[in-house]
Design a protein around this motif. Structure first.
Motif, PDB file in Angstrom:
ATOM      1  N   ASP A 100       5.438   7.143   7.938  1.00  0.00           N
ATOM      2  CA  ASP A 100       6.829   7.546   7.725  1.00  0.00           C
ATOM      3  C   ASP A 100       6.847   8.926   7.074  1.00  0.00           C
ATOM      4  O   ASP A 100       6.003   9.233   6.233  1.00  0.00           O
ATOM      5  CB  ASP A 100       7.523   6.518   6.824  1.00  0.00           C
ATOM      6  N   ARG A 101       7.825   9.770   7.425  1.00  0.00           N
ATOM      7  CA  ARG A 101       7.873  11.119   6.844  1.00  0.00           C
ATOM      8  C   ARG A 101       8.127  11.070   5.343  1.00  0.00           C
ATOM      9  O   ARG A 101       7.872  12.050   4.638  1.00  0.00           O
ATOM     10  CB  ARG A 101       8.912  11.995   7.540  1.00  0.00           C
ATOM     11  N   LEU A 102       8.617   9.934   4.817  1.00  0.00           N
ATOM     12  CA  LEU A 102       8.842   9.793   3.378  1.00  0.00           C
ATOM     13  C   LEU A 102       7.746   8.974   2.699  1.00  0.00           C
ATOM     14  O   LEU A 102       7.909   8.556   1.558  1.00  0.00           O
ATOM     15  CB  LEU A 102      10.206   9.149   3.120  1.00  0.00           C
ATOM     16  N   PHE A 103       6.640   8.755   3.392  1.00  0.00           N
ATOM     17  CA  PHE A 103       5.563   7.970   2.788  1.00  0.00           C
ATOM     18  C   PHE A 103       5.123   8.577   1.457  1.00  0.00           C
ATOM     19  O   PHE A 103       4.929   7.864   0.467  1.00  0.00           O
ATOM     20  CB  PHE A 103       4.363   7.885   3.735  1.00  0.00           C
ATOM     21  N   ALA A 104       4.963   9.893   1.413  1.00  0.00           N
ATOM     22  CA  ALA A 104       4.508  10.542   0.179  1.00  0.00           C
ATOM     23  C   ALA A 104       5.522  10.328  -0.937  1.00  0.00           C
ATOM     24  O   ALA A 104       5.140  10.180  -2.106  1.00  0.00           O
ATOM     25  CB  ALA A 104       4.282  12.034   0.413  1.00  0.00           C
ATOM     26  N   PHE A 105       6.814  10.312  -0.595  1.00  0.00           N
ATOM     27  CA  PHE A 105       7.848  10.072  -1.603  1.00  0.00           C
ATOM     28  C   PHE A 105       7.699   8.673  -2.199  1.00  0.00           C
ATOM     29  O   PHE A 105       7.746   8.498  -3.421  1.00  0.00           O
ATOM     30  CB  PHE A 105       9.228  10.237  -0.963  1.00  0.00           C
ATOM     31  N   PHE A 106       7.497   7.669  -1.341  1.00  0.00           N
ATOM     32  CA  PHE A 106       7.319   6.299  -1.838  1.00  0.00           C
ATOM     33  C   PHE A 106       6.057   6.203  -2.690  1.00  0.00           C
ATOM     34  O   PHE A 106       6.057   5.550  -3.739  1.00  0.00           O
ATOM     35  CB  PHE A 106       7.218   5.320  -0.660  1.00  0.00           C
ATOM     36  N   ALA A 107       4.996   6.864  -2.241  1.00  0.00           N
ATOM     37  CA  ALA A 107       3.720   6.791  -2.964  1.00  0.00           C
ATOM     38  C   ALA A 107       3.825   7.459  -4.334  1.00  0.00           C
ATOM     39  O   ALA A 107       3.317   6.935  -5.337  1.00  0.00           O
ATOM     40  CB  ALA A 107       2.623   7.448  -2.135  1.00  0.00           C
ATOM     41  N   VAL A 108       4.502   8.609  -4.392  1.00  0.00           N
ATOM     42  CA  VAL A 108       4.654   9.312  -5.671  1.00  0.00           C
ATOM     43  C   VAL A 108       5.549   8.507  -6.615  1.00  0.00           C
ATOM     44  O   VAL A 108       5.283   8.419  -7.818  1.00  0.00           O
ATOM     45  CB  VAL A 108       5.221  10.728  -5.446  1.00  0.00           C
ATOM     46  N   ALA A 109       6.617   7.922  -6.081  1.00  0.00           N
ATOM     47  CA  ALA A 109       7.506   7.111  -6.916  1.00  0.00           C
ATOM     48  C   ALA A 109       6.751   5.946  -7.539  1.00  0.00           C
ATOM     49  O   ALA A 109       6.939   5.630  -8.720  1.00  0.00           O
ATOM     50  CB  ALA A 109       8.691   6.598  -6.094  1.00  0.00           C
ATOM     51  N   MET A 110       5.874   5.318  -6.757  1.00  0.00           N
ATOM     52  CA  MET A 110       5.103   4.194  -7.277  1.00  0.00           C
ATOM     53  C   MET A 110       3.971   4.670  -8.179  1.00  0.00           C
ATOM     54  O   MET A 110       3.687   4.063  -9.216  1.00  0.00           O
ATOM     55  CB  MET A 110       4.519   3.365  -6.130  1.00  0.00           C
ATOM     56  N   GLY A 111       3.329   5.768  -7.830  1.00  0.00           N
ATOM     57  CA  GLY A 111       2.179   6.234  -8.594  1.00  0.00           C
ATOM     58  C   GLY A 111       2.538   6.929  -9.884  1.00  0.00           C
ATOM     59  O   GLY A 111       1.718   6.978 -10.814  1.00  0.00           O
ATOM     60  N   CYS A 112       3.764   7.473  -9.980  1.00  0.00           N
ATOM     61  CA  CYS A 112       4.160   8.227 -11.171  1.00  0.00           C
ATOM     62  C   CYS A 112       5.362   7.617 -11.885  1.00  0.00           C
ATOM     63  O   CYS A 112       5.810   8.150 -12.909  1.00  0.00           O
ATOM     64  CB  CYS A 112       4.484   9.669 -10.795  1.00  0.00           C
TER      65      CYS A 112
END
Length: 377
Positions: free
Chosen positions: A192-204
């Protein structure tokens, strides 16, 4: 007879009907005005006079306003609230609570006739309607803030809402994903083009608006750091960037190594998107913009996230669950709660402890075991 000065009063019996009359000269709006009070007995009229004199001495109004509360709230929303140093979303929330809950229920009562019992009745009525504890507290807070302005403006002597205890909000455990569920979600969102957004939200542990407001200038991929300094919100005027929720919300968060790599890949994909739309691209330096570089509507981010949740076969949750999951996973790994507090930008450690108390028992058990190993009983 000499003219009476401001603050002086007189009491006499009126011949026409035998009623006792008390008169007080006060200065209002830069000129002297005479206020008159009546009583069946001299004592009653005198008590009203002395009460008015006490009000004047205290700097309050001689009599409370007889204007309907609804009329005052309409004016308060348009003036005092609009001028308040609050986030636009907060001002809109207060205005909405006025229109939906305060004006229809208490609006018919004269401002000066409002009592603490009326405020308590409002709280009870909203509970019967099934509103959440948090919403009821916000309704109360809105009324109390508005009545503070009424006291300031000399419309009433006291804020009757301050005599009522602030409605309590019951403890609610934050919804979190288990490590397995978190991995399932990431796997379903990959691509998904927002995968990095989901990952950063969870990781940070970022709030949705914090993540959507990130600029590449806020991200140091060489040092592996991310700086939170603003948030994106939807208001009646559209999408706006505003100050973070609190002073502690301004923070620097370390990026896990995997996220650094993912953000590098994300930046490359973004450059490719930019080339595709060419001159239509609006450069706002955003890390997670729309396909045209403009701020991404939080509702669209939520829709994309919920689609990933559905693909993962998980119970429906909101984006804020990623933030809660970050805290839960950190605590489960034995990270000190104060570090978790700093990562999430909580204003105090009590918020962290209260919100995630349900994930603490294992850490408490391990602490007891460490103590047992250190001592001979």
């Amino acid at each position: 007879m000499a003219r009476r000065g401001a603050g002086e009063g007189s009491v006499f019996r009126r011949d026409s009907d035998g009623r006792w009359v008390a008169r007080l000269v006060v200065e209002e709006g830069g000129r002297a005005r005479r206020r008159t009070f009546y009583g069946k007995t001299r004592k009653e009229a005198l008590e009203k006079l002395r009460e008015a004199q006490r009000r004047v001495e205290d700097g309050g109004p001689v009599v409370d306003s007889s204007a309907p509360l609804s009329a005052f709230l309409v004016k308060w929303r348009a003036t005092t609230l609009e001028a308040a140093e609050l986030k636009p979303t907060t001002r809109e929330n207060y205005a909405t609570l006025c229109r939906r809950h305060l004006e229809p229920t208490l609006g018919h009562i004269a401002l000066g006739k409002l009592t603490p019992a009326d405020v308590e009745a409002l709280v009870l009525a909203k509970r019967r309607e099934g509103l959440s504890d948090a919403t009821i507290r916000l309704i109360y807070t809105t009324l109390r803030r508005a009545l503070d302005a009424a006291v300031r403006d000399g419309l009433v002597r006291r804020n009757v809402a301050s005599a009522v205890s602030r409605p309590r909000v019951g403890h609610r455990e934050a919804k979190v994903l288990t490590p397995l569920q978190a991995q399932q979600l990431l796997d379903a969102a990959r691509g998904d083009r927002l995968f990095a957004f989901f990952a950063v939200a969870m990781g940070c542990g970022l709030r949705r608006g914090e993540g959507l407001a990130l600029r590449w200038a806020d991200v140091d991929l060489d040092e592996g750091l991310l700086r939170v300094g603003r948030t994106l919100s939807r208001t009646k005027d559209g999408l706006v960037f505003t100050e973070p929720k609190s002073a502690r919300s301004r923070r620097t968060v370390p990026l896990p190594r995997q996220l650094v790599d993912e953000l590098r890949r994300h930046r490359q994909r973004q450059l490719e998107e930019r080339l595709l739309v060419a001159s239509e691209w609006e450069d706002n330096d955003l890390v997670f913009p729309s396909r045209l570089g403009t701020p991404l509507d939080p509702r669209n981010a939520l829709r994309a996230f919920q689609a990933a949740v559905t693909r993962a076969g998980l119970p429906m949750v909101g984006l804020h669950t990623l933030r809660h999951t970050c805290a839960s996973l950190l605590l489960a790994q034995g990270v000190h709660p104060r570090v978790v507090m700093e990562t999430l930008g909580h204003s105090g450690i009590s918020i962290t402890m209260d919100t995630y108390s349900h994930v603490m028992p294992q850490q408490q058990r391990e602490a007891a075991d460490h103590l047992a190993a250190a001592l001979s009983w």
